[in-house]
Write an enzyme that holds these catalytic residues in place. Structure first.
Site, mmCIF file in Angstrom:
data_model
loop_
_atom_site.group_PDB
_atom_site.id
_atom_site.type_symbol
_atom_site.label_atom_id
_atom_site.label_comp_id
_atom_site.label_asym_id
_atom_site.label_seq_id
_atom_site.Cartn_x
_atom_site.Cartn_y
_atom_site.Cartn_z
ATOM 1 N N SER A 1 5.731 4.597 0.981
ATOM 2 C CA SER A 1 6.494 3.689 1.285
ATOM 3 C C SER A 1 7.593 4.878 1.476
ATOM 4 C CB SER A 1 6.938 2.319 1.571
ATOM 5 O OG SER A 1 5.621 1.803 1.436
ATOM 6 N N HIS B 1 -0.881 -5.362 -2.112
ATOM 7 C CA HIS B 1 -0.709 -4.991 -2.973
ATOM 8 C C HIS B 1 -0.955 -6.011 -4.247
ATOM 9 C CE1 HIS B 1 1.494 -1.593 -3.145
ATOM 10 N NE2 HIS B 1 2.336 -1.899 -2.634
ATOM 11 N N HIS C 1 -1.592 2.199 -2.995
ATOM 12 C CA HIS C 1 -2.448 2.701 -1.261
ATOM 13 C C HIS C 1 -3.499 3.024 -1.192
ATOM 14 C CE1 HIS C 1 2.584 1.845 -1.195
ATOM 15 N NE2 HIS C 1 2.129 1.038 -0.842
#
Ligand SMILES: *[C@@H]1O[C@H](CO)[C@@H](O)[C@H](O)[C@H]1NC(C)=O
Ligand SMILES: *[C@@H]1O[C@H](CO)[C@@H](O)[C@H](O)[C@H]1NC(C)=O
Ligand SMILES: [Zn+2]
Length: 577
Positions: free
Chosen positions: A131, A337, A489
């Protein structure tokens, strides 16, 4: 663009961007066909765009407004981030909502109605971004390494769109559901070599920068990094700063108004009673998942967004500049997650409600306003299908399982732990088996057909909260036939959405060529460059001004990798404490 920045885009990508101009031999027929294509697409887009929007009705910024861009004219830029939301999260949430509310198949989400393109998300250091690099692509318009907060790959601080607009006279705001010091809001308002430097990020967000204070409004979680470990905040919890500073007290002394509770938030009167600058820290870490959120304790993202939109538009009413507002649906990522489909669909829908607040605002305001919404990356490798047996699978998934589940795995892991360790609810249930079947399966998860193995799996997780979390979420995922491929991710392209009440901004938005508009498939950095273009700011100018900002961590090179890894993991499990 400077050659320095071009280099930082990476050799690989610049060849991709230049392929149009480097094609030497193009037949006339090709050129005619291409022009026709552009014309056709352009007409179609304009038709769809004007048909759907309320352009024709709006008093200002409507079809009568200039159709060419004036970067310096008054405008509001609202940038929304769905952290960790890939296209499959949208499919999952849309079908869930249709099932829950008994809606027709053409009753789609608000964001669905404003889809304009997709974004490629890789960072400079990996095909799978985090991120921090993802947000820096938006805030500085450049590719950097995973973990980087508003810095180039060589760790030079890069000027952000928020900083540039503040210096132009815009009001600025950050609205999130995670810690305000977390990667996405940080990359717009701070500069740090690594995202784990959250104490430093908090200081910069309050104005410790060569530019002075650049943020006018903060609403989010993450109170923790604003006060020291040694003292409580009056609510019995302890801060997590490594030093002894109480930034909340410092901020108040410095003129910030502070909001720390739901009732103080309510006193903001929907944004009509805001004194700037506003520091709203409504949770110690994350605001609870929407599925678990007690509305008496925490506002929704839509409520937060409404306060920000109202306050910022009132503050800029008599100004010739508008505002820049970042709104993040931060915890879609956390549900990814956690591989928690029940929590994730509610997070996506809570974001969609906030998006709807923004649409309402745009339709009501007289100021040219644009919203751009996208994700930094996908999380979880979510698939709206799962093969659960060796036989060839049926084509289906079961939204009812997600509907029956009334809490997140995070909430339930804590609850099982509290029963096992602290004997919470011990008076109600005579055994662990009874607690698990009556309370957890039947009551909380709405699962009636649990098996002996299901119960055994939870028992096997012992008092390891993370194992409990994953076990509980897996029960829901398998039953609903929701697939996950990672706890991290993924590299899948993510969607771009957009809407505006301005003819000129609409024309810009629906351009499709690289570094022009956002229609079609784009590199994530183009989104940052787009905001730079429509506002006419120059981020390189800001880069020169912030050279002196403190951004290196006070840990040795050897410690950095360990600290980074530890921090990434801690963020995922922090609410299990
Ligand atoms: C406005 O905020 C102040 C505190 O800053 C509070 O005392 C007052 O009651 C609020 N007004 C409303 C209408 O909520
Ligand atoms: C969901 O809950 C309802 C009501 O308790 C129950 O009838 C139904 O079987 C449950 N569905 C699933 C898939 O467990
Ligand atoms: Zn993440």
């Amino acid at each position: 663009m400077t050659s320095e920045k071009q280099t930082l885009l990476g050799g690989e990508s610049s060849t991709v961007y230049n392929h149009r101009t480097s094609t030497k031999k193009r037949s006339w027929l090709m050129i005619i066909l291409e022009s026709l294509n552009i014309l056709l697409v352009g007409t179609l887009i304009f038709y769809v765009y004007t048909k759907d929007s309320t352009l024709a009705d709006s008093t200002n910024g409507g079809v009568n407004s200039p159709s060419t861009l004036d970067p310096s004219s008054k405008k509001n830029v609202i940038f929304m981030v769905t952290d960790g939301m890939g296209p499959s999260s949208i499919s999952l949430a849309r079908s869930f909502k249709q099932f829950r509310d008994g809606l027709d198949i053409d009753n789609i989400l608000r964001v669905d109605q404003h889809f304009i393109g997709s974004s490629r998300t890789r960072s400079s250091s990996s095909l799978v971004t985090d991120s921090a690099a993802g947000a820096t692509a938006f805030s500085c318009g450049l590719k950097t390494y995973n973990g980087a907060i508003g810095v180039y790959p060589d760790k030079t601080p890069c000027g952000t769109i928020l900083e540039a607009l503040k210096l132009q006279g815009y009001y600025t705001g950050l609205v999130v559901t995670t810690r305000i010091t977390d990667a996405t809001p940080a990359a717009f308002s701070a500069h740090a070599d690594y995202r784990f430097q959250e104490d430093l990020i908090a200081e910069q967000q309050l104005g410790d920068s060569p530019l002075g204070r650049v943020v006018d409004l903060i609403i989010g979680g993450g109170r923790c990094h604003f006060y020291p470990n040694s003292q409580g905040n009056g609510e019995g919890s302890n801060g997590c700063r490594a030093d002894n500073r109480n930034l909340i007290e410092e901020a108040k002394a410095d003129g910030w108004s502070y909001v720390g509770t739901r009732s103080e938030f309510d006193q903001l009167d929907g944004g009509k009673n805001v004194t700037f600058p506003l520091l709203g820290l409504i949770a110690d870490t994350d605001v609870p998942y929407d599925i678990d959120r007690n509305p008496k304790e925490y506002p929704s993202l839509a409520e937060q967004a409404k306060v920000a939109l109202t306050a910022l538009s009132r503050a800029t009413e008599d100004s010739d500049k508008g505002f820049f507002l970042l709104i993040e649906g931060s915890r879609i990522d956390h549900a990814g997650h956690h591989n928690d489909p029940a929590a994730q669909v509610r997070e996506v829908l809570a974001f969609d409600d906030a998006f709807n607040e923004v649409l309402k605002f745009i339709d009501e305001t007289d100021t040219d306003t644009i919203v751009i919404s996208t994700s930094d990356h996908e999380t979880g490798g979510l698939a709206t299908a799962r093969q659960i047996a060796p036989d060839y699978p049926d084509y289906l998934w079961y939204p009812e399982v997600l509907l029956n589940s009334s809490h997140s795995g995070e909430f339930l892991a804590n609850k099982v732990y509290d029963f096992k360790v602290n004997n919470v609810d011990g008076d109600k249930y005579s055994s662990l088996d009874e607690f698990l079947t009556r309370e957890i399966f039947e009551n909380d998860l709405g699962i009636k057909d649990y098996t002996h193995e299901d119960i055994q799996q939870i028992k096997n997780a012992g008092v390891n909260k993370e194992a409990l979390l994953y076990t509980l979420n897996n029960l829901v995922s398998v039953r609903s036939q929701t697939g996950w491929s990672t706890h991290g991710h993924s590299a899948v392209d993510v969607n771009i959405y957009g809407y505006t009440n301005s003819h000129a901004l609409g024309n810009e938005l629906f351009q499709s060529s690289p570094y022009s508009g956002l229609f079609g498939n784009h590199e994530n950095i183009e989104i940052g460059r787009f905001m730079e273009k429509i506002t006419g700011v120059n981020l390189d100018e800001i880069t020169k001004k912030i050279k002196g900002i403190k951004h290196h961590p006070q840990v040795s090179e050897e410690e950095i990798e360990i600290t980074s890894k530890k921090h990434t993991h801690e963020m995922i499990v922090e609410n299990l404490e």
